[in-house]
Design a protein around this motif. Structure first.
Motif, PDB file in Angstrom:
ATOM      1  N   GLN A  34      -5.955  -1.571   3.808  1.00 28.93           N
ATOM      2  CA  GLN A  34      -6.742  -2.133   2.262  1.00 28.93           C
ATOM      3  C   GLN A  34      -5.540  -3.180   2.031  1.00 28.93           C
ATOM      4  O   GLN A  34      -5.975  -3.838   0.780  1.00 28.93           O
ATOM      5  CB  GLN A  34      -6.146  -0.881   1.747  1.00 28.93           C
ATOM      6  N   ASP A  86      -5.682  -7.009   8.172  1.00 29.84           N
ATOM      7  CA  ASP A  86      -4.988  -5.972   7.677  1.00 29.84           C
ATOM      8  C   ASP A  86      -4.004  -5.601   8.373  1.00 29.84           C
ATOM      9  O   ASP A  86      -3.741  -6.247   9.552  1.00 29.84           O
ATOM     10  CB  ASP A  86      -5.964  -4.898   7.204  1.00 29.84           C
ATOM     11  N   ALA A 104      -2.483   3.310   3.709  1.00 26.30           N
ATOM     12  CA  ALA A 104      -3.681   2.666   3.954  1.00 26.30           C
ATOM     13  C   ALA A 104      -3.422   1.206   4.517  1.00 26.30           C
ATOM     14  O   ALA A 104      -4.008   0.410   3.515  1.00 26.30           O
ATOM     15  CB  ALA A 104      -4.703   2.770   2.862  1.00 26.30           C
ATOM     16  N   GLU A 135      -3.858   6.735   3.498  1.00 29.95           N
ATOM     17  CA  GLU A 135      -5.018   6.685   4.453  1.00 29.95           C
ATOM     18  C   GLU A 135      -5.876   7.356   4.375  1.00 29.95           C
ATOM     19  O   GLU A 135      -5.681   8.656   4.658  1.00 29.95           O
ATOM     20  CB  GLU A 135      -4.466   6.313   5.837  1.00 29.95           C
ATOM     21  N   VAL A 149       1.066  -1.332  -0.014  1.00 26.32           N
ATOM     22  CA  VAL A 149       0.052  -0.036  -0.031  1.00 26.32           C
ATOM     23  C   VAL A 149       0.799   1.401   0.048  1.00 26.32           C
ATOM     24  O   VAL A 149       0.323   2.271   0.292  1.00 26.32           O
ATOM     25  CB  VAL A 149      -1.174   0.033   1.134  1.00 26.32           C
ATOM     26  N   GLN A 155      -0.896   3.992  -1.286  1.00 29.40           N
ATOM     27  CA  GLN A 155      -2.385   4.247  -0.976  1.00 29.40           C
ATOM     28  C   GLN A 155      -2.314   5.264   0.229  1.00 29.40           C
ATOM     29  O   GLN A 155      -2.099   4.734   1.367  1.00 29.40           O
ATOM     30  CB  GLN A 155      -2.928   3.089  -0.768  1.00 29.40           C
TER      31      GLN A 155
END
Length: 178
Positions: free
Chosen positions: A141, A153, A138, A76, A71, A74
């Motif tokens: 994810q 996760d 993130a 958060e 991630v 990506q």
């Protein structure tokens, strides 16, 4: 130069990890060399419990590192607390059920208690550093399978590591009280 503030979800996980480590250090400070060989029935010795904890802690750090890489790009977008998503597992409560550790995390080396404690400390420091480095990513994810709980996760792996540590502190206290 000031350190950037941690994302609230990362701060939550790191706080749980630090709190569990403080409790562990308090217990470790009371252990004697004779305590290492103590066991309850045919269960693990205190030294074996600590060896197991060090193995699991090291593995959790690798998992979080893997998730963080997945991630990396990506950001958060959630500030929702993570703890409620793992409380259902009741890992920290050893009265819920006895769990046989998977073979890959069973103590087999006969590592001295002090050495396992140091390995656990170092692994916890690496785990906390991995979370700090992943702040703002993130981590919710991406998932990695846990042998008992299925896909978790990145945040859940952190909370589970803290709960796992607390569970084994109860186990060690039970051994010592027997």
């Amino acid at each position: 130069m000031s350190t950037p503030a941690l994302h609230p979800r990362i701060h939550e996980v790191i706080t749980a990890l630090e709190d569990a480590q403080r409790e562990t250090e308090a217990l470790l400070a009371t252990l004697t060399a004779a305590d290492a060989a103590r066991r309850l029935g045919d269960g693990w010795t205190v030294a074996q419990v600590l060896e197991h904890m060090a193995i699991v802690e090291s593995g959790a750090g690798r998992v979080v590192g893997t998730i963080a890489k997945q991630v990396a790009d990506q950001p958060e977008s959630s500030d929702e607390p993570v703890a409620p998503s793992v409380l259902r597992f009741k890992v920290a409560d050893p009265t819920v059920r006895k769990v046989a550790a998977p073979e890959m995390v069973q103590p087999v080396q006969g590592t001295p208690m002090a050495e396992s404690a140091e390995q656990m400390r170092a692994a916890r420091a690496r785990l906390i550093a991995a979370f700090a480095a992943a702040s703002g990513r993130a981590l919710g994810q991406a998932h990695f399978p846990h042998p008992l709980f299925g896909p978790l996760d990145g945040y859940q792996w952190g909370h589970l590591a803290a709960q796992h540590q607390l569970r084994h502190l109860v186990q060690i206290r039970t051994i010592l009280a027997s």
